[in-house]
Design an enzyme around this catalytic site. Structure first.
Site, PDB file in Angstrom:
ATOM      1  N   ARG A 316       0.858  -1.190   0.000  1.00 15.47           N
ATOM      2  CA  ARG A 316       0.000   0.000   0.000  1.00 15.47           C
ATOM      3  C   ARG A 316       0.892   1.238   0.000  1.00 15.47           C
ATOM      4  NH1 ARG A 316      -1.500   2.887   4.235  1.00 15.47           N
ATOM      5  NH2 ARG A 316      -1.676   1.269   5.822  1.00 15.47           N
ATOM      6  N   HIS A 320      -3.854   4.584   4.411  1.00 17.56           N
ATOM      7  CA  HIS A 320      -5.015   3.705   4.360  1.00 17.56           C
ATOM      8  C   HIS A 320      -6.215   4.449   3.786  1.00 17.56           C
ATOM      9  CE1 HIS A 320      -8.579   1.613   6.066  1.00 17.56           C
ATOM     10  NE2 HIS A 320      -7.856   0.538   5.820  1.00 17.56           N
ATOM     11  N   TYR A 329       3.473   5.684  11.486  1.00 15.83           N
ATOM     12  CA  TYR A 329       3.771   4.293  11.847  1.00 15.83           C
ATOM     13  C   TYR A 329       4.727   3.565  10.895  1.00 15.83           C
ATOM     14  CZ  TYR A 329      -0.186   3.561   8.585  1.00 15.83           C
ATOM     15  OH  TYR A 329      -1.033   3.583   7.512  1.00 15.83           O
TER      16      TYR A 329
END
Length: 429
Positions: A316, A320, A329
């Site tokens: 990805r 998100h 993160y």
């Protein structure tokens, strides 16, 4: 409780719990040298009607077709004609342009939410090209490429995102949760994992009716930890449902990495082994490998040889969603270090190598896709954007649930319309 003497138990080694942690966090330098990437063309290709056990070694392999030079090699090469390859490239470029435009629209306050699929375009686009047009798809929120590849109007997609007067779902779904039966696109659900039992159930119904259509469902790797995943695989295995079940392993959920879902123990494709069904692990950034795998699995399903679980190994590249900040993160620039590259650039390189494409034509395609998306956005926004919605046809929220509206909902509808008339000074029915 144990019958051991408490004094003895105090001398026993203490238990510990393993909590998976990603290899890299913000500030670290990402290094994917531990990711095993087999040579393109190295994976064997069993017959599509082979016993499921013959596929199980492939759940720990990686089906790849495009090599580092953009050449198609090995037994999984689908040998697609240049026109099909150009269509797939166009669809992928259009999806990327659409994502970028809608991301900007969200940042401009025109809609509340958006989710991009940057780096994963091949998974939906190539699959759509490998399936029949009337096969049923049960997607997640990152398979917008299915609609683009099947010719669904971009304006209609945008109207759904804006929840405006042109939204065929009448504002009843969150932005990007499209639904269109004629295009074989089942309503997207925000609840993780629901696609799998729905896809299996639809496929079972198709078989019961003696139909010829199959189903394909998608989930992310995190949703393999949901009960729906295991229930669906049980039914698919027991009844040999004509279904393809895709796990998009893009390494990250919204902020937890794939290890939380069990990636440290095995591949996600290896879940097929325990259920006794066919399984494949595929380079998700290789459009030809995705096409070949879905084509193989669809042949298997249509021949009543059973379901196939496919793990698409990808990354990805973006957050998100628009409400997520991945820099909190994971390291900055990690996506650029992903060893499987960019699916758009890899397919472009393949066409260039065939003498069927060049940089000039590619630049023209990108510009054309951008113009097409801009024109669609202009048409959609002429029908309104999300902040301007909410005060027209208020009574419609009580429709399409019951054939005959029950008395208590009719009463609530009249109360809502009465309040709207007082607030707006006009009729909002």
């Amino acid at each position: 409780m144990s019958e051991l003497d408490p004094q003895t138990r105090r001398n026993a080694p203490a238990l510990s719990l393993h909590v998976p942690e990603p290899s890299y966090r913000p500030g670290d330098t990402p290094d994917f040298s531990n990711v095993v990437v087999p040579a393109a063309g190295a994976a064997p290709r069993p017959d599509s009607a082979a016993p499921a056990a013959e596929t199980h070694p492939l759940t720990n392999h990686l089906v790849r077709v495009l090599d580092e030079n953009g050449q198609a090699v090995g037994p999984w090469d689908p040998r697609l004609d240049p026109d099909r390859l150009r269509k797939m490239l166009r669809d992928m470029v259009t999806v990327r342009a659409f994502d970028d435009r809608m991301y900007r629209a969200q940042r401009q306050g025109k809609t509340s939410f958006y989710m991009k699929c940057t780096g994963e375009e091949a998974i939906a686009v190539a699959a759509a090209n490998a399936l029949h047009a009337d096969d049923m798809c049960f997607p997640t929120y990152r398979q917008q490429g299915l609609l683009v590849a099947r010719g669904y109007p971009l304006t209609d997609m945008m109207c759904q995102i804006y929840s405006n007067a042109g939204d065929k779902l009448h504002g009843r779904q969150l932005p990007i949760m499209y639904s269109d039966k004629p295009h074989g696109f089942f309503s997207i659900s925000g609840n993780l994992g629901t696609q799998y039992p729905q896809a299996v159930g639809w496929a079972m119904a198709s078989a019961i009716k003696g139909d010829s259509r199959i189903a394909m469902g998608w989930i992310g790797e995190g949703a393999t930890a949901e009960g729906d995943f295991h229930s669906a695989l049980t039914f698919a295995a027991v009844y040999q449902a004509p279904v393809i079940l895709a796990v998009v392993n893009n390494q990250w959920a919204i902020s937890s990495f794939s290890g939380i879902a069990g990636a440290e123990q095995s591949t996600f494709a290896a879940r097929a082994v325990g259920y006794g069904i066919a399984g494949l692990r595929v380079d998700g950034n290789d459009a030809l490998a995705v096409y070949a795998a879905v084509d193989w699995a669809s042949e298997r399903a249509r021949a009543n040889a059973g379901p196939t679980l496919i793990e698409f190994f990808t990354y990805r590249a973006e957050g998100h969603s628009t409400s997520d900040d991945p820099t909190g993160y994971r390291p900055a620039g990690e996506a650029q270090q992903w060893p499987l590259g960019d699916p758009v650039e890899r397919l472009k390189a393949h066409l260039v190598g065939l003498g069927e494409w060049d940089d000039e034509r590619h630049a023209a395609l990108v510009a054309e896709a951008d113009r097409e998306v801009r024109a669609a956005q202009k048409q959609a926004e002429a029908q309104g954007i999300l902040p301007g919605q909410g005060f027209d046809r208020i009574g419609s929220m009580f429709e399409d649930v019951y054939a005959d509206t029950p008395w208590h909902l009719a009463e609530q509808r009249e109360e809502a319309l009465g309040e709207a008339r007082v607030y707006l000074g006009r009729d909002a029915s």
